[in-house]
Write an enzyme that holds these catalytic residues in place. Structure first.
Site, PDB file in Angstrom:
ATOM      1  N   ASP A   1     -14.843 -22.870 -15.403  1.00 56.35           N
ATOM      2  CA  ASP A   1     -14.599 -22.038 -14.212  1.00 56.35           C
ATOM      3  C   ASP A   1     -15.889 -21.734 -13.463  1.00 56.35           C
ATOM      4  O   ASP A   1     -16.159 -20.594 -13.099  1.00 56.35           O
ATOM      5  CB  ASP A   1     -13.895 -20.730 -14.624  1.00 56.35           C
ATOM      6  CG  ASP A   1     -12.584 -20.991 -15.362  1.00 56.35           C
ATOM      7  OD1 ASP A   1     -12.627 -21.545 -16.480  1.00 56.35           O
ATOM      8  OD2 ASP A   1     -11.522 -20.666 -14.814  1.00 56.35           O
TER       9      ASP A   1
ATOM     10  N   ASP B   1     -11.517 -26.040 -13.634  1.00 55.81           N
ATOM     11  CA  ASP B   1     -11.879 -25.237 -12.463  1.00 55.81           C
ATOM     12  C   ASP B   1     -13.338 -25.484 -12.089  1.00 55.81           C
ATOM     13  O   ASP B   1     -14.235 -24.733 -12.475  1.00 55.81           O
ATOM     14  CB  ASP B   1     -11.609 -23.736 -12.678  1.00 55.81           C
ATOM     15  CG  ASP B   1     -10.124 -23.406 -12.602  1.00 55.81           C
ATOM     16  OD1 ASP B   1      -9.323 -24.316 -12.294  1.00 55.81           O
ATOM     17  OD2 ASP B   1      -9.768 -22.241 -12.834  1.00 55.81           O
TER      18      ASP B   1
ATOM     19  N   HIS C   1      -4.040 -13.724 -16.914  1.00 51.94           N
ATOM     20  CA  HIS C   1      -3.402 -14.931 -17.451  1.00 51.94           C
ATOM     21  C   HIS C   1      -2.799 -14.735 -18.842  1.00 51.94           C
ATOM     22  O   HIS C   1      -2.649 -15.679 -19.602  1.00 51.94           O
ATOM     23  CB  HIS C   1      -4.382 -16.105 -17.463  1.00 51.94           C
ATOM     24  CG  HIS C   1      -4.979 -16.382 -16.124  1.00 51.94           C
ATOM     25  ND1 HIS C   1      -4.220 -16.673 -15.025  1.00 51.94           N
ATOM     26  CD2 HIS C   1      -6.271 -16.382 -15.706  1.00 51.94           C
ATOM     27  CE1 HIS C   1      -5.016 -16.853 -13.977  1.00 51.94           C
ATOM     28  NE2 HIS C   1      -6.257 -16.680 -14.359  1.00 51.94           N
TER      29      HIS C   1
HETATM   30 FE   LIG Z   1      -8.053 -21.379 -13.864  1.00 53.79          FE
END
Ligand SMILES: [Fe+2]
Ligand SMILES: *[C@@H]1O[C@H](CO)[C@@H](O)[C@H](O)[C@H]1NC(C)=O
Ligand SMILES: *[C@@H]1O[C@H](CO)[C@@H](O)[C@H](O)[C@H]1NC(C)=O
Ligand SMILES: *[C@@H]1O[C@H](CO)[C@@H](O)[C@H](O)[C@H]1NC(C)=O
Length: 479
Positions: free
Chosen positions: A166, A193, A326
């Protein structure tokens, strides 16, 4: 300030001492939160995004493993003005290129954006454990780089991986990248990501993919980054007329999927030194009968722990996570694959997605089925350790809200930016570190000695406490 600094370094020493060797204790929630800089992308005119000098000079240079065993690389770059050459010249001494390989290029559009010419070139037949130099681009604007091939796979071959997720392109991302580059890491396991370019509109999306390619080049041109995809790679934008998922990613980044008999670049496997790395796609079908499911079943059979003792899985969405962000998104994949992760004694599963750091104990929930109840994870010495490293530092900022109290399965968690390194020593031992970004330095914050699940299962460990199932907050921790 001083006092705080020494307080934190004492705290770190204490945490490090507490965490040596997979241990038993209640989980730790670190209260350290440092968002060093605002979570905004670095302006495009900053020098971290500088284009190289010379007409049509290759930019955004990145390399990745090109085969199953580690004797090939795929070298990729972009030329902005004209197609130019797709040739890579390479050799074992500087500026003397005995060999060359021919690649190919393509270009694409995305909404109103038109890409440069994206080159990919497979360089194979390399010697193991050898330093190579390579040159790309036309003579007057050619650029030279180097890489070191991995040693041939073997059970006691030491090797160090970095783990980054990320990442994005903020000052925090830059801090993570720079700290990683100070480490001994020889290849990066990237857990999805990449650029966060999908947060922009129209032609800026493509422009931010380009800037990200330049931003990471100081590392990606010199050592392979093994890619897995995240939700920010999907880029399904009906409003812009963009309906093909993963378009930018697939144009720009390659994976050696065919070498592991995968039918799709989004899931694949490689052997590298003493590790077998399996890359999964959270955002492609994986339930029973799908290609990814069938492929994974077969790939797990190809794993040879006599040759590559360390079995590592990369996937974007964490399967065990105790952050509010998440939460439970990994539950569907868990219900499909967790059995295999346990029966094949996977050593560790790295994920991203949640913008924080977290490490689990060895736990599983495979005894649960929908008709029986008893749906709590329990200690399981055959289970992997689940590690979330979604803390690269992108523009969405940190996921600062952990669920309270800390669930039994969570061993250590902290909401700040950083990266991990996994230093494989031999068939039984690997030294693992999560490094927090701190002012001007990286701070090893969560350090564990991992014992190999296949080779070290007979080494002495503390006995598992088996009687923990529901509700108990006493340690799941077991060894
Ligand atoms: Fe993600
Ligand atoms: C690719 O490049 C060619 C030649 O420069 C150009 O004519 C074409 O429009 C480009 N294609 C896309 C999809 O951008
Ligand atoms: C569900 O669990 C029960 C109890 O362990 C077991 O008897 C049953 O066979 C399981 N069912 C399935 C489909 O696995
Ligand atoms: C493996 O590495 C660990 C850590 O460096 C060391 O203590 C151990 O003796 C090594 N084992 C073998 C068989 O060399």
């Amino acid at each position: 300030m001083r006092m705080w600094a020494s307080f934190f370094s004492l705290l770190n020493v204490a945490l490090v001492l507490m965490n040596v060797i997979e241990h038993g204790s209640a989980g730790i929630t670190s209260t350290f939160i440092r968002a060093e800089w605002a979570a905004a992308d670095i302006p495009l005119d900053n020098k971290v995004f500088e284009t190289p000098n010379g007409y049509n000079a290759p930019q955004q240079v990145h390399i990745t493993q090109g085969d199953y065993e580690g004797k090939a690389l795929i070298i990729s770059w972009v030329t902005p003005d004209a197609p130019g050459s797709s040739k890579v010249q390479f050799g074992t001494s500087e500026k003397q290129y005995q060999f060359s390989a021919e690649g190919s290029y393509s270009n694409y559009s995305f909404s109103s954006y038109k890409s440069g010419y994206i080159h990919h070139c497979l360089v194979d037949g390399l010697q193991y454990d050898t330093k190579y130099y390579y040159k790309i681009g036309d003579d007057d604007s050619g650029r030279e780089f180097r890489f070191h091939t991995p040693p041939e796979s073997g059970p006691d071959v030491p090797y160090t991986f970095g783990i980054i997720g990320d990442l994005g392109q903020t000052y925090n991302s830059l801090s993570t990248l720079q700290h990683y580059m100070e480490s001994e890491g020889q290849a990066v396991l990237f857990v999805g990501d990449l650029s966060y370019a999908d947060r922009y509109d129209n032609e800026d999306i493509g422009a931010r993919w380009d800037s990200w390619g330049r931003f990471v080049e100081p590392s990606t041109a010199y050592q392979p980054w093994l890619w897995s995809i995240g939700n920010h790679e999907i880029e399904y934008f009906p409003k812009l007329g963009e309906l093909v998922p993963f378009k930018s990613f697939l144009q720009r980044y390659r994976t050696p999927f065919e070498a592991s008999q995968s039918s799709n670049p989004l899931w694949y496997a490689v052997r590298r030194a003493s590790a077998h790395i399996i890359v999964l796609s959270s955002y492609s079908p994986y339930v029973k009968y799908t290609p990814q499911y069938i492929w994974l079943k077969e790939e797990l059979e190809r794993v040879d722990r006599e040759k590559t003792p360390w079995l590592i899985v990369l996937v974007h969405v964490p399967i065990y996570n105790s952050n509010e962000a998440h939460f439970m998104e990994g539950e569907c994949m868990r219900s499909v694959f967790e059995n295999w992760f346990v029966s094949h004694k996977v050593d560790m599963i790295f994920a991203g997605h949640v913008h924080a750091y977290e490490r689990s104990y060895r736990i599983s929930n495979i005894h649960y089925n929908v008709s029986t109840g008893g749906c709590h994870p329990i200690p399981d010495k055959s289970a992997p350790v689940y590690i979330t490293v979604g803390d690269g530092g992108n523009q969405e900022g940190l996921a600062a809200r952990f669920r309270d109290p800390q669930p039994d399965y969570s061993a250590f968690r902290e909401s700040s930016y950083g990266h991990s390194t996994l230093q494989i020593k031999n068939r039984t031992h690997a030294f693992y570190n999560w490094n927090r970004n701190d002012d001007g330095k990286k701070v090893p914050t969560d350090s564990v000695v991992f014992l190999n699940q296949y080779w070290a299962s007979n080494l002495q460990r503390r006995k598992l406490k088996r009687n923990i199932c529901r509700g108990s907050l006493s340690s799941v921790a077991a060894f």
